[in-house]
Design a protein around this motif. Structure first.
Motif, PDB file in Angstrom:
ATOM      1  N   THR A 132      -5.509   7.599 -11.225  1.00 21.19           N
ATOM      2  CA  THR A 132      -4.113   7.908 -11.535  1.00 21.19           C
ATOM      3  C   THR A 132      -3.185   6.787 -11.096  1.00 21.19           C
ATOM      4  OG1 THR A 132      -4.520  10.283 -11.337  1.00 21.19           O
ATOM      5  CG2 THR A 132      -2.233   9.536 -11.123  1.00 21.19           C
ATOM      6  N   HIS A 133      -3.413   6.283  -9.890  1.00 22.85           N
ATOM      7  CA  HIS A 133      -2.492   5.280  -9.352  1.00 22.85           C
ATOM      8  C   HIS A 133      -2.769   3.876  -9.879  1.00 22.85           C
ATOM      9  CE1 HIS A 133      -1.650   8.626  -6.545  1.00 22.85           C
ATOM     10  NE2 HIS A 133      -0.422   8.166  -6.716  1.00 22.85           N
ATOM     11  N   THR A 134      -3.956   3.642 -10.433  1.00 19.78           N
ATOM     12  CA  THR A 134      -4.170   2.397 -11.152  1.00 19.78           C
ATOM     13  C   THR A 134      -3.329   2.394 -12.422  1.00 19.78           C
ATOM     14  OG1 THR A 134      -6.399   2.037 -10.285  1.00 19.78           O
ATOM     15  CG2 THR A 134      -5.878   0.999 -12.399  1.00 19.78           C
TER      16      THR A 134
ATOM     17  N   HIS B 126      -0.697  -3.698  -7.514  1.00 24.15           N
ATOM     18  CA  HIS B 126      -1.800  -2.739  -7.467  1.00 24.15           C
ATOM     19  C   HIS B 126      -2.012  -2.236  -6.036  1.00 24.15           C
ATOM     20  CE1 HIS B 126      -6.036  -1.846  -9.331  1.00 24.15           C
ATOM     21  NE2 HIS B 126      -5.339  -0.765  -9.109  1.00 24.15           N
ATOM     22  N   ALA B 127      -2.056  -3.168  -5.090  1.00 30.87           N
ATOM     23  CA  ALA B 127      -2.259  -2.795  -3.684  1.00 30.87           C
ATOM     24  C   ALA B 127      -1.099  -1.959  -3.163  1.00 30.87           C
ATOM     25  CB  ALA B 127      -2.421  -4.061  -2.832  1.00 30.87           C
ATOM     26  N   ALA B 128       0.121  -2.311  -3.548  1.00 27.63           N
ATOM     27  CA  ALA B 128       1.298  -1.594  -3.054  1.00 27.63           C
ATOM     28  C   ALA B 128       1.301  -0.142  -3.509  1.00 27.63           C
ATOM     29  CB  ALA B 128       2.566  -2.304  -3.527  1.00 27.63           C
ATOM     30  N   VAL B 129       0.972   0.084  -4.768  1.00 28.20           N
ATOM     31  CA  VAL B 129       0.969   1.449  -5.298  1.00 28.20           C
ATOM     32  C   VAL B 129      -0.112   2.293  -4.628  1.00 28.20           C
ATOM     33  CG1 VAL B 129       0.563   2.849  -7.367  1.00 28.20           C
ATOM     34  CG2 VAL B 129       2.017   0.824  -7.505  1.00 28.20           C
ATOM     35  N   HIS B 130      -1.306   1.732  -4.459  1.00 27.49           N
ATOM     36  CA  HIS B 130      -2.378   2.485  -3.798  1.00 27.49           C
ATOM     37  C   HIS B 130      -2.049   2.733  -2.326  1.00 27.49           C
ATOM     38  CE1 HIS B 130      -5.265   2.892  -7.010  1.00 27.49           C
ATOM     39  NE2 HIS B 130      -5.185   1.602  -7.296  1.00 27.49           N
TER      40      HIS B 130
ATOM     41  N   PHE C 122       4.764   0.546   0.903  1.00 25.38           N
ATOM     42  CA  PHE C 122       4.752  -0.087  -0.416  1.00 25.38           C
ATOM     43  C   PHE C 122       5.225  -1.536  -0.328  1.00 25.38           C
ATOM     44  CE2 PHE C 122       6.799  -1.387  -4.326  1.00 25.38           C
ATOM     45  CZ  PHE C 122       5.969  -0.924  -5.341  1.00 25.38           C
ATOM     46  N   ILE C 123       6.389  -1.753   0.299  1.00 22.62           N
ATOM     47  CA  ILE C 123       6.959  -3.093   0.385  1.00 22.62           C
ATOM     48  C   ILE C 123       6.086  -4.013   1.230  1.00 22.62           C
ATOM     49  CG2 ILE C 123       8.891  -4.403   1.349  1.00 22.62           C
ATOM     50  CD1 ILE C 123       9.486  -3.273  -1.343  1.00 22.62           C
ATOM     51  N   ALA C 124       5.518  -3.473   2.321  1.00 15.44           N
ATOM     52  CA  ALA C 124       4.653  -4.291   3.180  1.00 15.44           C
ATOM     53  C   ALA C 124       3.426  -4.778   2.407  1.00 15.44           C
ATOM     54  CB  ALA C 124       4.227  -3.490   4.404  1.00 15.44           C
ATOM     55  N   ALA C 125       2.821  -3.879   1.620  1.00 13.63           N
ATOM     56  CA  ALA C 125       1.654  -4.280   0.827  1.00 13.63           C
ATOM     57  C   ALA C 125       2.051  -5.233  -0.298  1.00 13.63           C
ATOM     58  CB  ALA C 125       0.965  -3.043   0.253  1.00 13.63           C
ATOM     59  N   LEU C 126       3.219  -5.008  -0.889  1.00 13.48           N
ATOM     60  CA  LEU C 126       3.675  -5.855  -1.993  1.00 13.48           C
ATOM     61  C   LEU C 126       3.951  -7.287  -1.537  1.00 13.48           C
ATOM     62  CD1 LEU C 126       4.702  -5.839  -5.038  1.00 13.48           C
ATOM     63  CD2 LEU C 126       6.983  -5.526  -4.053  1.00 13.48           C
ATOM     64  N   LEU C 127       4.539  -7.420  -0.349  1.00 16.94           N
ATOM     65  CA  LEU C 127       5.006  -8.733   0.108  1.00 16.94           C
ATOM     66  C   LEU C 127       4.089  -9.415   1.107  1.00 16.94           C
ATOM     67  CD1 LEU C 127       8.842  -8.053   0.582  1.00 16.94           C
ATOM     68  CD2 LEU C 127       7.627  -8.821  -1.465  1.00 16.94           C
ATOM     69  N   GLN C 128       2.956  -8.824   1.429  1.00 18.30           N
ATOM     70  CA  GLN C 128       2.159  -9.404   2.513  1.00 18.30           C
ATOM     71  C   GLN C 128       1.600 -10.788   2.166  1.00 18.30           C
ATOM     72  OE1 GLN C 128      -1.610  -7.798   3.685  1.00 18.30           O
ATOM     73  NE2 GLN C 128      -1.900  -6.729   1.760  1.00 18.30           N
ATOM     74  N   ASN C 129       1.460 -11.091   0.876  1.00 20.51           N
ATOM     75  CA  ASN C 129       1.029 -12.439   0.467  1.00 20.51           C
ATOM     76  C   ASN C 129       2.174 -13.146  -0.263  1.00 20.51           C
ATOM     77  OD1 ASN C 129      -1.639 -12.217   1.471  1.00 20.51           O
ATOM     78  ND2 ASN C 129      -2.206 -10.999  -0.313  1.00 20.51           N
ATOM     79  N   ILE C 130       3.368 -13.010   0.248  1.00 21.38           N
ATOM     80  CA  ILE C 130       4.556 -13.498  -0.447  1.00 21.38           C
ATOM     81  C   ILE C 130       4.534 -15.007  -0.648  1.00 21.38           C
ATOM     82  CG2 ILE C 130       5.946 -13.719   1.674  1.00 21.38           C
ATOM     83  CD1 ILE C 130       8.313 -12.634   0.006  1.00 21.38           C
ATOM     84  N   GLY C 131       4.022 -15.741   0.329  1.00 22.25           N
ATOM     85  CA  GLY C 131       3.944 -17.190   0.187  1.00 22.25           C
ATOM     86  C   GLY C 131       2.945 -17.603  -0.880  1.00 22.25           C
ATOM     87  N   ARG C 132       1.791 -16.943  -0.887  1.00 18.53           N
ATOM     88  CA  ARG C 132       0.761 -17.243  -1.888  1.00 18.53           C
ATOM     89  C   ARG C 132       1.295 -16.983  -3.301  1.00 18.53           C
ATOM     90  NH1 ARG C 132      -4.478 -17.787  -1.446  1.00 18.53           N
ATOM     91  NH2 ARG C 132      -4.410 -17.062   0.698  1.00 18.53           N
TER      92      ARG C 132
ATOM     93  N   LEU D 221      -5.936  -0.785   3.515  1.00 17.72           N
ATOM     94  CA  LEU D 221      -6.730   0.035   2.595  1.00 17.72           C
ATOM     95  C   LEU D 221      -6.249  -0.146   1.160  1.00 17.72           C
ATOM     96  CD1 LEU D 221      -7.568   3.562   4.095  1.00 17.72           C
ATOM     97  CD2 LEU D 221      -9.124   1.919   3.048  1.00 17.72           C
ATOM     98  N   GLY D 222      -4.937  -0.232   0.987  1.00 14.41           N
ATOM     99  CA  GLY D 222      -4.407  -0.470  -0.353  1.00 14.41           C
ATOM    100  C   GLY D 222      -4.956  -1.757  -0.940  1.00 14.41           C
ATOM    101  N   CYS D 223      -5.032  -2.795  -0.113  1.00  8.21           N
ATOM    102  CA  CYS D 223      -5.587  -4.076  -0.561  1.00  8.21           C
ATOM    103  C   CYS D 223      -7.085  -3.973  -0.809  1.00  8.21           C
ATOM    104  CB  CYS D 223      -5.300  -5.159   0.469  1.00  8.21           C
ATOM    105  SG  CYS D 223      -3.536  -5.435   0.747  1.00  8.21           S
ATOM    106  N   GLU D 224      -7.750  -3.201   0.034  1.00  7.90           N
ATOM    107  CA  GLU D 224      -9.193  -3.033  -0.127  1.00  7.90           C
ATOM    108  C   GLU D 224      -9.522  -2.344  -1.440  1.00  7.90           C
ATOM    109  OE1 GLU D 224     -12.943  -0.822   2.122  1.00  7.90           O
ATOM    110  OE2 GLU D 224     -11.058  -1.137   3.210  1.00  7.90           O
ATOM    111  N   VAL D 225      -8.704  -1.357  -1.810  1.00  2.67           N
ATOM    112  CA  VAL D 225      -8.911  -0.656  -3.078  1.00  2.67           C
ATOM    113  C   VAL D 225      -8.925  -1.641  -4.239  1.00  2.67           C
ATOM    114  CG1 VAL D 225      -7.822   0.909  -4.739  1.00  2.67           C
ATOM    115  CG2 VAL D 225      -8.008   1.582  -2.350  1.00  2.67           C
TER     116      VAL D 225
END
Length: 486
Positions: free
Chosen positions: A274-276, A128-132, A149-159, A233-237
């Protein structure tokens, strides 16, 4: 004498180092290998689209998922039909394909029937965060929104990885968090001895993730990079769209997005809706069905979901026809990119005819050896391992005979054993195979080999005709390439 430390099993990681090793080597080796391969190709100026396509085609599952996503409305809004990896790279670009390869391999590594609620929640939030974040990056005119996109997708990769593979320790942590009396980072330290954000960083270092991805994972508060603000911001959304989000937080988030994109408030609200929907659809495309349902819990259903895919995966004959059409377009399209043509021919043989292993090998300058140029589907002990065949003139071996024939050879497993030297058998075995020479100025320059060494499916006359046709197209391309003065 010091004893060599034992490697912990999957069931008993007890330190940050144990968890890092287990996730990298035992639970997520596919992703580890893909990250290294992509890093090597993108970082090497001598390598390009052909090398990237070859790496993708080594993995049939990755190839199928990538082509499916390449034909989705999200990645291919102009609905240009894409049936080959080579074509996908040309139409979508290397940056988009890099995004897709990393994302596809990541989800292939983490998704399994044992994933539980918390894992699906983490996956849903990441997609969700990556797309936004990518949508905001596009709206701001960012040059590389795929990296966002990839940075938002993987930022919590360990979690995410932890909750996908946690087992008993995850149950203990889940119980503490459900109690609600202990802050999350305190609960993590109590159960694991480290915070999950530390596992993010440790895996980042282990996989040698760089650039914006590394910045997002490390979460340095002092980093004021505008692109990191977009990731955040993507994560905040995602946070403000939760069921019980504070209306003031939602309004503040809208204001921040309007400030950096120049969009009106209504445009931003429409974009979020739309992006959700797009995030839910992309989650399904990646195979994260439960995550998709979580994303859409507070969003309208994706009304045209069934119509967003351009076409179902074509059957083999249809795929052969489509790839041959694209090859014809290349041959009649002016200046010829011979590497691209050969890559497409190899892919046509591999996927269109259904071969397990395919290889284009070229003659050495002294014409005494055939050396691998492009190889698809070969299982190797090392990625640096290359295939070579010494040629024997008298009596001729399998490969020397094929070089001397323009019509192609169909070799059965019980074919004249004298053609297969001990070296040939050690490298390719005794499997039924097709071989056909490649010519330039009436001289053989190499050949194409293919077989079904893994599935053991029989070769047919129809397969042989299709194989010969693909190689003939490659030879036509070589002739045109020579006439163009290359």
């Amino acid at each position: 004498m010091n004893k060599t430390p034992t490697v912990p099993t999957v069931a008993d990681p007890s330190t940050l180092e144990d968890w890092t090793h287990m996730l990298r080597e035992q639970e997520m080796p596919i992703f580890s290998s893909t990250v290294q391969t992509i890093h090597d190709i993108i970082g090497d100026e001598r390598k390009g689209a052909m090398d990237l396509a070859t790496a993708i085609l080594q993995d049939p599952n990755l190839t199928a998922k990538l082509l499916k996503l390449s034909n989705s409305l999200y990645y291919n809004p102009y609905r240009k039909k894409i049936v080959t990896v080579s074509r996908a790279i040309v139409i979508l670009g290397i940056d988009v394909i890099r995004e897709l390869v990393l994302a596809c391999s990541f989800f292939e590594a983490i998704l399994s029937p044992r994933n539980k609620r918390r894992a699906h929640e983490e996956i849903a939030q990441a997609i969700h965060a990556a797309v936004h974040a990518k949508a905001i990056a596009v709206a701001t005119g960012d040059d590389y929104p795929e990296e966002v996109f990839i940075a938002a997708l993987l930022q919590n990769i360990g979690r995410i990885a932890f909750w996908c593979f946690c087992r008993e320790q995850g149950e203990r942590l889940e119980a503490l968090l459900a109690d609600g009396h202990i802050p999350q980072d305190v609960a993590e330290r109590q159960v694991l001895g480290f915070k999950l954000s530390e596992l993010d960083v440790s895996l980042c270092r282990s996989w040698n993730l760089k650039g914006l991805i590394e910045e997002a994972i490390r979460k340095h508060p002092q980093v004021m990079d505008p692109r990191m603000r977009i990731v955040n911001l993507g994560c905040e959304v995602v946070g403000v769209l939760k069921e019980k989000a504070d209306p003031k937080s939602y309004d503040a988030c809208l204001e921040r997005i309007t400030a950096i994109t120049g969009q009106t408030r209504d445009e931003v609200k429409q974009s979020l809706r739309t992006h959700t929907d797009a995030a839910a659809h992309i989650a399904r495309q990646f195979g994260a069905v439960e995550a998709a349902e979580l994303i859409q819990r507070k969003a309208r259903r994706f009304a045209e979901e069934a119509s967003t895919a351009i076409a179902a995966v074509p059957d083999r004959k249809e795929l052969q026809f489509q790839i041959l059409q694209e090859i014809s377009g290349i041959l009649s399209g002016g200046t010829l990119d011979i590497s691209f043509l050969l890559e497409m021919v190899l892919e046509g043989i591999q996927r269109g005819i259904g071969m397990d292993r395919t290889m284009f090998a070229v003659l050495s300058p002294d014409r005494a050896t055939l050396r691998e140029k492009v190889a698809l589907g070969w299982r190797r002990d090392s990625p640096l391992q290359t295939i070579a065949f010494p040629l024997i003139q008298s009596p001729p071996n399998l490969f020397q005979q094929a070089l001397d024939s323009r019509e192609g050879d169909w070799i059965s497993s019980d074919h004249d054993g004298r053609l297969r030297t001990a070296h040939d058998v050690a490298v390719v075995g005794r499997h039924p195979c097709f071989l056909m020479s490649m010519y330039s100025e009436d001289k053989p320059i190499g050949l194409i080999y293919c077989d079904r060494a893994y599935t053991g499916q029989p070769l047919t006359e129809e397969d042989f005709r299709a194989f010969r046709h693909f190689v003939q197209q490659a030879n036509i391309g070589l002739a045109l390439y020579r006439l163009q003065g290359r």
